[in-house]
Motif scaffolding. Structure first.
Motif, PDB file in Angstrom:
ATOM      1  N   THR A 145       0.820  -1.210   0.000  1.00 37.48           N
ATOM      2  CA  THR A 145       0.000   0.000   0.000  1.00 37.48           C
ATOM      3  C   THR A 145       0.856   1.262   0.000  1.00 37.48           C
ATOM      4  O   THR A 145       0.446   2.282  -0.572  1.00 37.48           O
ATOM      5  CB  THR A 145      -0.924  -0.008   1.230  1.00 37.48           C
ATOM      6  N   VAL A 146       2.013   1.203   0.615  1.00 41.36           N
ATOM      7  CA  VAL A 146       2.882   2.384   0.652  1.00 41.36           C
ATOM      8  C   VAL A 146       3.290   2.834  -0.747  1.00 41.36           C
ATOM      9  O   VAL A 146       3.647   4.003  -0.954  1.00 41.36           O
ATOM     10  CB  VAL A 146       4.145   2.123   1.506  1.00 41.36           C
ATOM     11  N   ASP A 147       3.240   1.911  -1.706  1.00 41.00           N
ATOM     12  CA  ASP A 147       3.606   2.260  -3.078  1.00 41.00           C
ATOM     13  C   ASP A 147       2.434   2.839  -3.864  1.00 41.00           C
ATOM     14  O   ASP A 147       2.615   3.322  -4.982  1.00 41.00           O
ATOM     15  CB  ASP A 147       4.141   1.023  -3.819  1.00 41.00           C
ATOM     16  N   LEU A 148       1.235   2.785  -3.269  1.00 38.48           N
ATOM     17  CA  LEU A 148       0.064   3.338  -3.948  1.00 38.48           C
ATOM     18  C   LEU A 148      -0.104   4.795  -3.522  1.00 38.48           C
ATOM     19  O   LEU A 148      -1.048   5.179  -2.834  1.00 38.48           O
ATOM     20  CB  LEU A 148      -1.178   2.513  -3.589  1.00 38.48           C
ATOM     21  N   ASP A 149       0.855   5.621  -3.923  1.00 38.79           N
ATOM     22  CA  ASP A 149       0.836   7.034  -3.541  1.00 38.79           C
ATOM     23  C   ASP A 149       0.078   7.851  -4.581  1.00 38.79           C
ATOM     24  O   ASP A 149      -0.494   7.320  -5.533  1.00 38.79           O
ATOM     25  CB  ASP A 149       2.263   7.556  -3.369  1.00 38.79           C
ATOM     26  N   GLN A 150       0.072   9.165  -4.386  1.00 39.54           N
ATOM     27  CA  GLN A 150      -0.695  10.030  -5.273  1.00 39.54           C
ATOM     28  C   GLN A 150      -0.225   9.942  -6.717  1.00 39.54           C
ATOM     29  O   GLN A 150      -1.039   9.932  -7.660  1.00 39.54           O
ATOM     30  CB  GLN A 150      -0.622  11.486  -4.788  1.00 39.54           C
TER      31      GLN A 150
END
Length: 264
Positions: free
Chosen positions: A236-241
């Motif tokens: 999830t940390v890679d699913l940024d803006q």
């Protein structure tokens, strides 16, 4: 030690009136994982969830649950009712019988394990009632047990639905937009409860959500869908803006809470 696979989806395809809803979707969820399905409206995340518990039947592909084929190439398993007993479902609109008491709604979780005659007259044993009361205590609303479900707030009703999953003995909880109708504080409590059940009870949790901030706060893994296809599956940390903008363009705004509801 190898983990058991809770859910395995292989090349699942579904269309409605000629429009593709799911296109060769494949992913695996290990037992004890907490996974969020993310996507703008119409992305296919709710449709995918409905295939994981047999509420929808795909045209092709396979859905395995706890090592058994729930559905395969457009056909349900002959013992689908038994397989479904391992899967608890939580819906956006709570799915409670409003005229029944909270306790009776939780006891409904046992219907897959009792006779049709008993279920028809809503007869439950003392042990089953104790189990249901224990589940209500676990979710923090024991004092509401004998109230009609219609008298509860949205957040409380959602916790009743979670207690029903506990009584059912669900090893997997599928939650379809469980906080979409809730205020921020109630949403936080529901998400924390799902997280606790995952961490403390080892229940696999798969949830569809719009709100990316909620996903980032509570879920280690996210699966992002668009037009029925998986475009992202990872931390999830890679699913940024930036990633959201690449995936959804201007529609990414729909996935971000703003104003008083924002969580950072």
């Amino acid at each position: 030690m190898l983990k058991e696979t809770a859910v395995e989806v292989i090349d699942l395809t579904k269309s409605f009136r000629g429009k593709i809803a799911l296109k060769q979707v494949s992913f695996t969820v290990e037992s004890g994982e907490m996974v969020a399905l993310v996507g703008a409206s119409g992305s296919g995340k709710s449709t995918l969830l409905r295939h994981l518990n047999g509420l929808e039947r795909g045209e092709s592909g396979v859905v395995n649950v706890l090592g058994f084929p729930l559905q395969s190439e457009g056909k349900f398993h002959s013992k689908i009712r038994q397989l479904r007993s391992n899967i608890g479902c939580i819906f956006q609109q709570f799915n409670l019988v409003k005229r029944l008491t909270v306790l009776e709604n939780v006891l409904v979780g046992n219907l897959g394990q009792i006779s049709l005659a008993r279920s028809a007259i809503r007869y439950f044993t003392k042990a089953e009632k104790i189990q249901a009361l224990s589940a209500l205590e676990r979710v923090g609303i024991l004092e509401q047990a004998y109230k009609r479900a219609s008298m509860l707030s949205g957040g409380q009703q959602q916790r009743v639905a979670i207690a029903r999953c506990l009584v059912q003995g669900a090893r997997i909880i599928l939650a379809d937009e469980p906080i979409a109708s809730l205020d921020p504080e109630s949403a936080r409590k529901v998400m924390e409860l799902l997280g606790e059940l995952n961490q403390e009870n080892g229940i696999t949790v798969i949830t569809s959500l719009h709100q990316v901030q909620m996903v980032q706060r509570y879920f280690p893994r996210a699966v992002a869908l668009k037009n029925g296809e998986i475009l992202f599956d990872g931390a999830t940390v890679d699913l940024d803006q930036n990633q959201l903008n690449k995936l959804y363009g201007t529609a990414a705004k729909e996935l971000v809470l703003s104003g008083h509801g924002e969580l950072v």
